[in-house]
Write an enzyme that holds these catalytic residues in place. Structure first.
Site, PDB file in Angstrom:
ATOM      1  N   TYR A   1     -19.327  60.484  38.658  1.00  0.00           N
ATOM      2  CA  TYR A   1     -18.388  59.390  39.631  1.00  0.00           C
ATOM      3  C   TYR A   1     -18.613  58.196  39.432  1.00  0.00           C
ATOM      4  O   TYR A   1     -17.678  57.165  38.950  1.00  0.00           O
ATOM      5  CB  TYR A   1     -18.505  59.964  40.964  1.00  0.00           C
ATOM      6  CG  TYR A   1     -17.684  58.896  41.708  1.00  0.00           C
ATOM      7  CD1 TYR A   1     -16.160  59.184  41.906  1.00  0.00           C
ATOM      8  CD2 TYR A   1     -18.191  57.801  42.570  1.00  0.00           C
ATOM      9  CE1 TYR A   1     -15.474  58.261  42.918  1.00  0.00           C
ATOM     10  CE2 TYR A   1     -17.555  57.071  43.308  1.00  0.00           C
ATOM     11  CZ  TYR A   1     -16.231  57.414  43.546  1.00  0.00           C
ATOM     12  OH  TYR A   1     -15.570  56.463  44.191  1.00  0.00           O
TER      13      TYR A   1
ATOM     14  N   SER B   1     -15.875  50.925  42.747  1.00  0.00           N
ATOM     15  CA  SER B   1     -16.815  51.396  43.727  1.00  0.00           C
ATOM     16  C   SER B   1     -18.133  50.829  43.486  1.00  0.00           C
ATOM     17  O   SER B   1     -18.389  50.236  42.687  1.00  0.00           O
ATOM     18  CB  SER B   1     -16.997  53.011  43.482  1.00  0.00           C
ATOM     19  OG  SER B   1     -17.960  53.299  44.304  1.00  0.00           O
TER      20      SER B   1
END
Length: 596
Positions: free
Chosen positions: A478, A465
């Site tokens: 995350y 990501s």
């Protein structure tokens, strides 16, 4: 087998005459079994098949390898004219008639052996004597000329790049056709020790694997007559003919002499064509004999009705239209029931891959598989919880047993977690790390081991990501999981480079998928307030309107280019550069609250 003495002692020798040419033929195995004829190229003799022939014979075949004219113990007529393909192709038919008079033979051929076998299988009626043809690093010269003419007739940058790339790779053939000089060069350089060193340096061939005959120096010079007798004539006046013989092209993507694109039009002439692409080099019979044997036997056994319980891998290798770089590959994708995983499955299906789809929601995985099949691909669905290490390892073993070793693995399954890192529960933290990081590691390890053992390379794609390099308040846990994926991917890429396995980290930014709507937000005691913040964030992602199909497009591009890191979306590309060159700015920007 790396000892010439151990392997050559088992050959049975005979002489087969074709007019004035006496062909030295060497055989292994029971003559009552189906026959496989092995045809070598330049500058080899039947010794090229030292590590291949015994394995094929042990699989229940009668094997015959012969020294082609001008090599080894076979006749070497003077001049160039006797080495024209139309003439040397008759040698193959003479050998086939002698070693298998009552049944057609299978042929496995390499380099100029493959070139002359193409001449044979495009001879009218060849299918009566040749049951199948495995072509390794040796094109049909008529098809090659056709390919060059088509690319030059439409001189787009892409077509010119293809043509000039092949021209550069085959420039040595011009020197080989020159008078006097190539003979003098190979008289000095055609030494077994130098040749073994060359193959070792150019494609990592173990020196002990290179088994050469006593006539090697003379063979390097004699074999130049094939170049002089055929290349200019075929390129100037091609006559592409069809063939009914089933053909398997083994395309070596690291071939120093032949670019994979030159085989693009084979399917327009071969009625029954299969193709295997792999990250291998030109001298496959020496460098990766086990892979060559397994691939050839897959093909030959299928035609003989001997496949048994072996994984069904040939169907995806069937070529029905212009092949691409990914044609015939097996791709495994986790989390492919929706979002980026689903769109990646569609993109790879459109490029000719067979797709294995895994998802925690089996119904969604099955829906993806149905749509892949509608695109003309083979597809299979499995339920999988990537956080379950034992289940993941069992899944990898099942894939190998049922479908073969994966060529491409996309570790896509992931979950989100927003809100305060301090407020997150231990259960939330454990779940994110188990799925996003440990799940990726498990997938890489399970499928990576299989790729290494197979020995022909592959590609692993890990979905990280932009959060991996864009620190943000409210995404700490995350972001940490995805940063782990990024650094693990780059480290694993270094570890697997020697095995020709590429590892790529894909780093999307803001993508409109269902992950946001399913993301828990830590630190909110009121469920309604948490849902309000989630809806606001989801609405922002929807307004951004960067769909998962665009990420899938970039994943395929990164796969084909074997990139190490591929930021996706404009903000990801910008964030990657900001973090690399002005990290202080990235840290300052991280203080903004994405949840408000």
């Amino acid at each position: 087998m790396t000892s010439q003495g151990r392997t050559m002692a088992d050959w049975r020798r005979r002489t087969v005459s074709n007019g004035s040419i006496d062909l030295a033929v060497f055989e292994l195995g029971d003559e009552s079994n189906p026959t496989v004829v092995l045809v070598h190229g330049w500058p080899d003799t039947h010794h090229l098949w030292t590590h291949v022939a015994p394995a094929i014979a042990a699989a229940g075949y009668h094997v015959a390898a012969y020294d082609t004219r001008g090599y080894g113990e076979t006749s070497a007529p003077d001049g160039d004219a006797p080495y024209r393909l139309a003439d040397v192709a008759t040698d193959l038919f003479a050998v086939a008639d002698a070693v298998s008079p009552d049944a057609p033979v299978h042929v496995v051929a390499h380099d100029w052996g493959s070139v002359q076998t193409w001449e044979a299988v495009t001879t009218p009626g060849a299918e009566k004597r040749i049951k199948s043809f495995v072509s390794v690093s040796g094109p049909n010269l008529d098809y090659l000329s056709e390919w060059a003419r088509k690319n030059l007739a439409r001189p787009t940058p892409a077509n010119l790049a293809k043509a000039f790339s092949q021209l550069g790779s085959s420039a040595y053939t011009g020197f080989f056709q020159a008078p006097v000089l190539p003979n003098l060069f190979w008289r000095a350089a055609g030494r077994p020790g130098l040749w073994r060193e060359f193959l070792h340096r150019i494609e990592g061939t173990p020196k002990d694997n290179v088994v050469l005959g006593d006539t090697f120096t003379a063979d390097t010079i004699s074999g130049l007559r094939y170049y002089r007798a055929n290349i200019r004539q075929k390129l100037a006046d091609p006559e592409p003919r069809p063939t009914k013989v089933p053909v398997l092209e083994i395309v070596n993507e690291r071939d120093v002499a032949l670019r994979p694109t030159i085989y693009d039009y084979t399917h327009t002439h071969a009625e029954n064509l299969w193709r295997r692409n792999s990250s291998t080099g030109h001298w496959l019979p020496y460098t990766n004999p086990d892979y060559l044997v397994a691939t050839a036997l897959d093909f030959i056994d299928s035609l003989e009705g001997r496949s048994g319980n072996r994984p069904a891998t040939l169907d995806r290798a069937r070529v029905l239209s212009t092949p691409g770089k990914l044609t015939g590959k097996l791709a495994v994708i986790t989390g492919a029931g929706s979002g980026i995983g689903r769109e990646t499955a569609y993109a790879l299906a459109e490029r000719g891959c067979e797709i294995v789809i895994a998802d925690l929601d089996f119904d969604s995985a099955e829906a993806t598989a149905i749509n892949c099949k509608a695109l003309g691909a083979q597809a299979h669905s499995y339920d999988l919880d990537v956080s379950d290490v034992a289940a993941f390892n069992a899944f990898a073993a099942t894939v190998a047993a049922k479908h073969g070793v994966a060529d491409i693995v996309v570790n896509n399954a992931g979950v989100g977690l927003g809100g305060s890192a301090l407020a997150a529960t231990d259960e939330q933290l454990d779940r994110v790390l188990a799925i996003n990081l440990r799940g990726v590691m498990t997938g890489c390890r399970a499928f990576g081991r299989q790729m290494v053992e197979r020995g022909i390379g592959g590609n692993i794609i890990n979905i990280a990501s932009a959060a991996a390099f864009t620190p943000q308040k409210g995404l700490g846990i995350y972001a940490a999981s995805k940063a782990g994926v990024l650094l693990f991917s780059e480290s694993l890429r270094a570890e697997l480079a020697e095995h020709r396995i590429g590892v790529t980290a894909i780093c999307p930014g803001i993508v409109n998928t269902n992950i946001v709507s399913n993301t828990p937000l830590a630190g909110f005691d009121d469920d309604a307030v948490e849902q309000e913040h989630r809806d606001r964030l989801d609405s922002f992602y929807q307004r951004r309107n960067f769909g998962p199909e665009k990420v899938a497009r970039d994943i395929v591009a990164a796969l084909e280019a074997n990139k190490a890191v591929a930021p996706v979306t404009p903000e990801a590309k910008l964030g990657y550069r900001v973090y690399r060159f002005t990290p202080w700015l990235a840290r300052l920007m991280a203080r903004g609250d994405i949840l408000r």
